[in-house]
Design a protein around this motif. Structure first.
Motif, PDB file in Angstrom:
ATOM      1  N   TRP A  42       0.622  -1.288  -0.104  1.00  8.33           N
ATOM      2  CA  TRP A  42       0.008   0.167  -0.100  1.00  8.33           C
ATOM      3  C   TRP A  42       0.878   1.218   0.081  1.00  8.33           C
ATOM      4  O   TRP A  42       0.393   2.175  -0.747  1.00  8.33           O
ATOM      5  CB  TRP A  42      -0.951   0.023   1.162  1.00  8.33           C
ATOM      6  CG  TRP A  42      -1.816  -1.203   0.973  1.00  8.33           C
ATOM      7  CD1 TRP A  42      -1.905  -2.429   1.777  1.00  8.33           C
ATOM      8  CD2 TRP A  42      -2.974  -1.335   0.254  1.00  8.33           C
ATOM      9  NE1 TRP A  42      -2.935  -3.059   1.138  1.00  8.33           N
ATOM     10  CE2 TRP A  42      -3.733  -2.669   0.106  1.00  8.33           C
ATOM     11  CE3 TRP A  42      -3.536  -0.504  -0.856  1.00  8.33           C
ATOM     12  CZ2 TRP A  42      -4.547  -2.867  -0.681  1.00  8.33           C
ATOM     13  CZ3 TRP A  42      -4.374  -0.877  -1.944  1.00  8.33           C
ATOM     14  CH2 TRP A  42      -4.874  -2.097  -1.628  1.00  8.33           C
ATOM     15  N   TRP A  43       2.067   1.138   0.540  1.00 10.03           N
ATOM     16  CA  TRP A  43       3.230   2.309   0.314  1.00 10.03           C
ATOM     17  C   TRP A  43       3.239   2.395  -1.089  1.00 10.03           C
ATOM     18  O   TRP A  43       3.268   3.716  -1.546  1.00 10.03           O
ATOM     19  CB  TRP A  43       4.290   1.908   1.041  1.00 10.03           C
ATOM     20  CG  TRP A  43       5.290   3.152   1.163  1.00 10.03           C
ATOM     21  CD1 TRP A  43       5.246   4.462   0.732  1.00 10.03           C
ATOM     22  CD2 TRP A  43       6.208   3.064   2.413  1.00 10.03           C
ATOM     23  NE1 TRP A  43       6.231   4.899   1.163  1.00 10.03           N
ATOM     24  CE2 TRP A  43       6.717   4.391   2.221  1.00 10.03           C
ATOM     25  CE3 TRP A  43       6.654   2.256   3.467  1.00 10.03           C
ATOM     26  CZ2 TRP A  43       7.802   4.909   3.166  1.00 10.03           C
ATOM     27  CZ3 TRP A  43       7.517   2.621   4.357  1.00 10.03           C
ATOM     28  CH2 TRP A  43       8.190   3.925   4.080  1.00 10.03           C
ATOM     29  N   LYS A  45       1.311   1.645  -3.589  1.00  7.27           N
ATOM     30  CA  LYS A  45       0.155   2.316  -4.342  1.00  7.27           C
ATOM     31  C   LYS A  45      -0.161   3.608  -4.136  1.00  7.27           C
ATOM     32  O   LYS A  45      -0.475   4.354  -4.755  1.00  7.27           O
ATOM     33  CB  LYS A  45      -1.011   1.331  -3.655  1.00  7.27           C
ATOM     34  CG  LYS A  45      -0.944  -0.320  -4.000  1.00  7.27           C
ATOM     35  CD  LYS A  45      -1.067  -0.391  -5.626  1.00  7.27           C
ATOM     36  CE  LYS A  45      -2.483  -0.275  -6.215  1.00  7.27           C
ATOM     37  NZ  LYS A  45      -2.541  -0.565  -7.721  1.00  7.27           N
ATOM     38  N   PHE A  46      -0.025   4.068  -3.004  1.00  6.21           N
ATOM     39  CA  PHE A  46      -0.217   5.406  -2.429  1.00  6.21           C
ATOM     40  C   PHE A  46       0.669   6.387  -2.838  1.00  6.21           C
ATOM     41  O   PHE A  46       0.563   7.425  -3.356  1.00  6.21           O
ATOM     42  CB  PHE A  46      -0.473   5.468  -1.107  1.00  6.21           C
ATOM     43  CG  PHE A  46      -1.862   5.381  -0.434  1.00  6.21           C
ATOM     44  CD1 PHE A  46      -2.853   5.932  -0.578  1.00  6.21           C
ATOM     45  CD2 PHE A  46      -2.040   4.068   0.463  1.00  6.21           C
ATOM     46  CE1 PHE A  46      -4.078   5.795  -0.189  1.00  6.21           C
ATOM     47  CE2 PHE A  46      -3.329   3.777   0.720  1.00  6.21           C
ATOM     48  CZ  PHE A  46      -4.178   4.489   0.582  1.00  6.21           C
ATOM     49  N   ASN A  50       0.557   9.972  -5.325  1.00  5.58           N
ATOM     50  CA  ASN A  50       1.127  11.414  -5.087  1.00  5.58           C
ATOM     51  C   ASN A  50       1.309  12.271  -6.244  1.00  5.58           C
ATOM     52  O   ASN A  50       2.362  11.909  -7.083  1.00  5.58           O
ATOM     53  CB  ASN A  50       2.244  11.226  -4.145  1.00  5.58           C
ATOM     54  CG  ASN A  50       2.704  12.599  -3.420  1.00  5.58           C
ATOM     55  OD1 ASN A  50       3.276  13.263  -4.182  1.00  5.58           O
ATOM     56  ND2 ASN A  50       2.277  12.979  -2.375  1.00  5.58           N
ATOM     57  N   TYR A 174      -7.731   3.474  -0.021  1.00  5.18           N
ATOM     58  CA  TYR A 174      -7.510   3.396  -1.518  1.00  5.18           C
ATOM     59  C   TYR A 174      -8.454   3.269  -2.443  1.00  5.18           C
ATOM     60  O   TYR A 174      -8.476   4.023  -3.315  1.00  5.18           O
ATOM     61  CB  TYR A 174      -6.307   2.469  -1.805  1.00  5.18           C
ATOM     62  CG  TYR A 174      -5.801   2.362  -3.039  1.00  5.18           C
ATOM     63  CD1 TYR A 174      -4.784   3.362  -3.364  1.00  5.18           C
ATOM     64  CD2 TYR A 174      -6.169   1.530  -3.920  1.00  5.18           C
ATOM     65  CE1 TYR A 174      -4.165   2.898  -4.565  1.00  5.18           C
ATOM     66  CE2 TYR A 174      -5.588   1.378  -5.234  1.00  5.18           C
ATOM     67  CZ  TYR A 174      -4.625   2.427  -5.570  1.00  5.18           C
ATOM     68  OH  TYR A 174      -4.181   2.400  -7.005  1.00  5.18           O
ATOM     69  N   TYR A 177     -10.590   6.457  -2.727  1.00  8.12           N
ATOM     70  CA  TYR A 177     -10.111   7.685  -3.097  1.00  8.12           C
ATOM     71  C   TYR A 177     -10.048   7.576  -4.586  1.00  8.12           C
ATOM     72  O   TYR A 177     -10.289   8.367  -5.458  1.00  8.12           O
ATOM     73  CB  TYR A 177      -8.482   7.802  -2.773  1.00  8.12           C
ATOM     74  CG  TYR A 177      -7.754   8.816  -3.284  1.00  8.12           C
ATOM     75  CD1 TYR A 177      -8.104  10.190  -2.434  1.00  8.12           C
ATOM     76  CD2 TYR A 177      -7.227   9.062  -4.168  1.00  8.12           C
ATOM     77  CE1 TYR A 177      -7.426  11.218  -3.033  1.00  8.12           C
ATOM     78  CE2 TYR A 177      -6.536   9.943  -4.922  1.00  8.12           C
ATOM     79  CZ  TYR A 177      -6.502  11.127  -4.067  1.00  8.12           C
ATOM     80  OH  TYR A 177      -6.067  12.405  -4.650  1.00  8.12           O
ATOM     81  N   ALA A 233      -7.194   8.520   3.165  1.00  9.95           N
ATOM     82  CA  ALA A 233      -6.278   8.109   1.969  1.00  9.95           C
ATOM     83  C   ALA A 233      -5.363   9.595   1.652  1.00  9.95           C
ATOM     84  O   ALA A 233      -4.213   9.561   1.217  1.00  9.95           O
ATOM     85  CB  ALA A 233      -7.235   8.182   0.664  1.00  9.95           C
ATOM     86  N   PHE A 236      -2.255   9.397   3.632  1.00  7.61           N
ATOM     87  CA  PHE A 236      -1.704   8.192   3.389  1.00  7.61           C
ATOM     88  C   PHE A 236      -0.678   8.834   2.186  1.00  7.61           C
ATOM     89  O   PHE A 236       0.491   8.620   1.901  1.00  7.61           O
ATOM     90  CB  PHE A 236      -2.268   6.851   2.851  1.00  7.61           C
ATOM     91  CG  PHE A 236      -2.737   6.432   4.389  1.00  7.61           C
ATOM     92  CD1 PHE A 236      -2.440   6.630   5.492  1.00  7.61           C
ATOM     93  CD2 PHE A 236      -4.201   5.718   4.170  1.00  7.61           C
ATOM     94  CE1 PHE A 236      -2.954   5.910   6.662  1.00  7.61           C
ATOM     95  CE2 PHE A 236      -4.724   5.041   5.233  1.00  7.61           C
ATOM     96  CZ  PHE A 236      -4.104   5.107   6.459  1.00  7.61           C
ATOM     97  N   ILE A 237      -1.462   9.522   1.170  1.00  7.26           N
ATOM     98  CA  ILE A 237      -0.705  10.034   0.084  1.00  7.26           C
ATOM     99  C   ILE A 237       0.143  11.169   0.220  1.00  7.26           C
ATOM    100  O   ILE A 237       1.285  10.994  -0.429  1.00  7.26           O
ATOM    101  CB  ILE A 237      -1.816  10.695  -0.938  1.00  7.26           C
ATOM    102  CG1 ILE A 237      -2.908   9.284  -1.555  1.00  7.26           C
ATOM    103  CG2 ILE A 237      -1.183  11.197  -2.238  1.00  7.26           C
ATOM    104  CD1 ILE A 237      -3.950   9.897  -2.544  1.00  7.26           C
ATOM    105  N   ALA A 240       3.295   9.213   1.689  1.00  4.81           N
ATOM    106  CA  ALA A 240       3.836   8.097   1.025  1.00  4.81           C
ATOM    107  C   ALA A 240       5.218   8.642   0.573  1.00  4.81           C
ATOM    108  O   ALA A 240       6.225   7.724   0.478  1.00  4.81           O
ATOM    109  CB  ALA A 240       3.091   7.820  -0.223  1.00  4.81           C
ATOM    110  N   PRO A 246       2.440   4.449   7.491  1.00  4.76           N
ATOM    111  CA  PRO A 246       1.456   5.305   6.905  1.00  4.76           C
ATOM    112  C   PRO A 246       1.484   6.711   7.415  1.00  4.76           C
ATOM    113  O   PRO A 246       0.737   7.644   7.149  1.00  4.76           O
ATOM    114  CB  PRO A 246       0.205   4.480   6.930  1.00  4.76           C
ATOM    115  CG  PRO A 246       0.262   3.654   8.054  1.00  4.76           C
ATOM    116  CD  PRO A 246       1.657   3.205   8.072  1.00  4.76           C
TER     117      PRO A 246
END
Length: 249
Positions: A42-43, A45-46, A50, A174, A177, A233, A236-237, A240, A246
């Protein structure tokens, strides 16, 4: 919590939930559960979401996030498995200073009174049963089961997992978003419909786009929950393209 590195050493992570790909052919559109359940997935993916990082990619590594790009590279040009196999060392803990061996000289001995390692004299004439019993009382009692390996809090990785992360929270944030920012007939979906399309539990009894007197309150609740995931989200973005995820440290 380790896997073999390119130098035949061991790569350790601060969580057991590092990606495992198995032997089957990797499908980037449908990664296995052992990948999806990893915060490192997920790191990745986010970070793809960005906007500053996207601009740095377009500028071939120049710009606001050039230092992060120099390490993590162009995520848009590679699937997660290929990217992880190349970049996992940035997320791994530093190699341990000590390994278990038979000391053949003074140079092999570890410092006395160290908190990381001990020197042990083993009488070879003892039985295995006696050795195991003594090893347990002398050594194993010093290794607290709850502190085996490296904790998230004690991580010294260049890019480290931080805080109490939750895979469902990452995954739902995710999905919400991405769905919210995907236009349908030129418009964004209402948050209640986003919740439905993202298969959030709160919206399981609702139908996409359908509003009735009986579902209006349920849609309001679904809207609140989806908006909460969306705001998460965004956090997190934002985090990232940093060295902790997160949550910022």
């Amino acid at each position: 919590m380790t896997n073999t590195d390119k130098n035949n050493g061991l790569v350790g992570f601060s969580t057991r939930s590092y990606p495992r790909f198995g032997r089957s052919k990797y499908d980037n559109e449908n990664p296995p559960t052992t990948v999806v359940k990893s915060p490192y997935f997920w790191w990745y993916k986010f970070l793809q979401l960005n906007s500053d990082y996207q601009q740095t990619i377009k500028a071939n590594g120049s710009g606001k996030l050039a230092d992060i790009y120099a390490d993590l590279g162009d995520l848009s040009a590679v699937d997660f498995k290929s990217w992880w196999n190349e970049k996992k060392y940035y997320f791994a803990e530093p190699q341990a200073k000590y390994r278990m061996l038979i000391a053949n000289s003074a140079a092999d001995l570890a410092p006395f009174n160290s908190n990381e390692v001990i020197n042990l004299v083993v009488p070879l004439m003892w039985t295995q049963r006696s050795l195991k019993k003594k090893f347990s009382s002398l050594v194993l009692k010093q290794v607290e089961k709850s502190k085996r390996g490296v904790s998230v809090e004690a991580s010294k990785a260049k890019y480290r997992i931080s805080g109490k992360w939750n895979i469902d929270a990452l995954q739902n944030a995710y999905k919400v978003y991405v769905i919210r920012n995907t236009l349908v007939d030129g418009k964004k979906l209402a948050f209640a419909d986003v919740a439905i399309k993202a298969s959030l539990d709160i919206a399981k009894d609702l139908e996409l786009g359908k509003k009735t007197n009986f579902t209006s309150d349920a849609r309001k609740v679904a809207t609140i929950v989806a908006m909460r995931h969306y705001k998460r989200a965004e956090e997190f973005i934002k985090n990232a393209p940093t060295r902790s995820f997160p949550y910022a440290l």
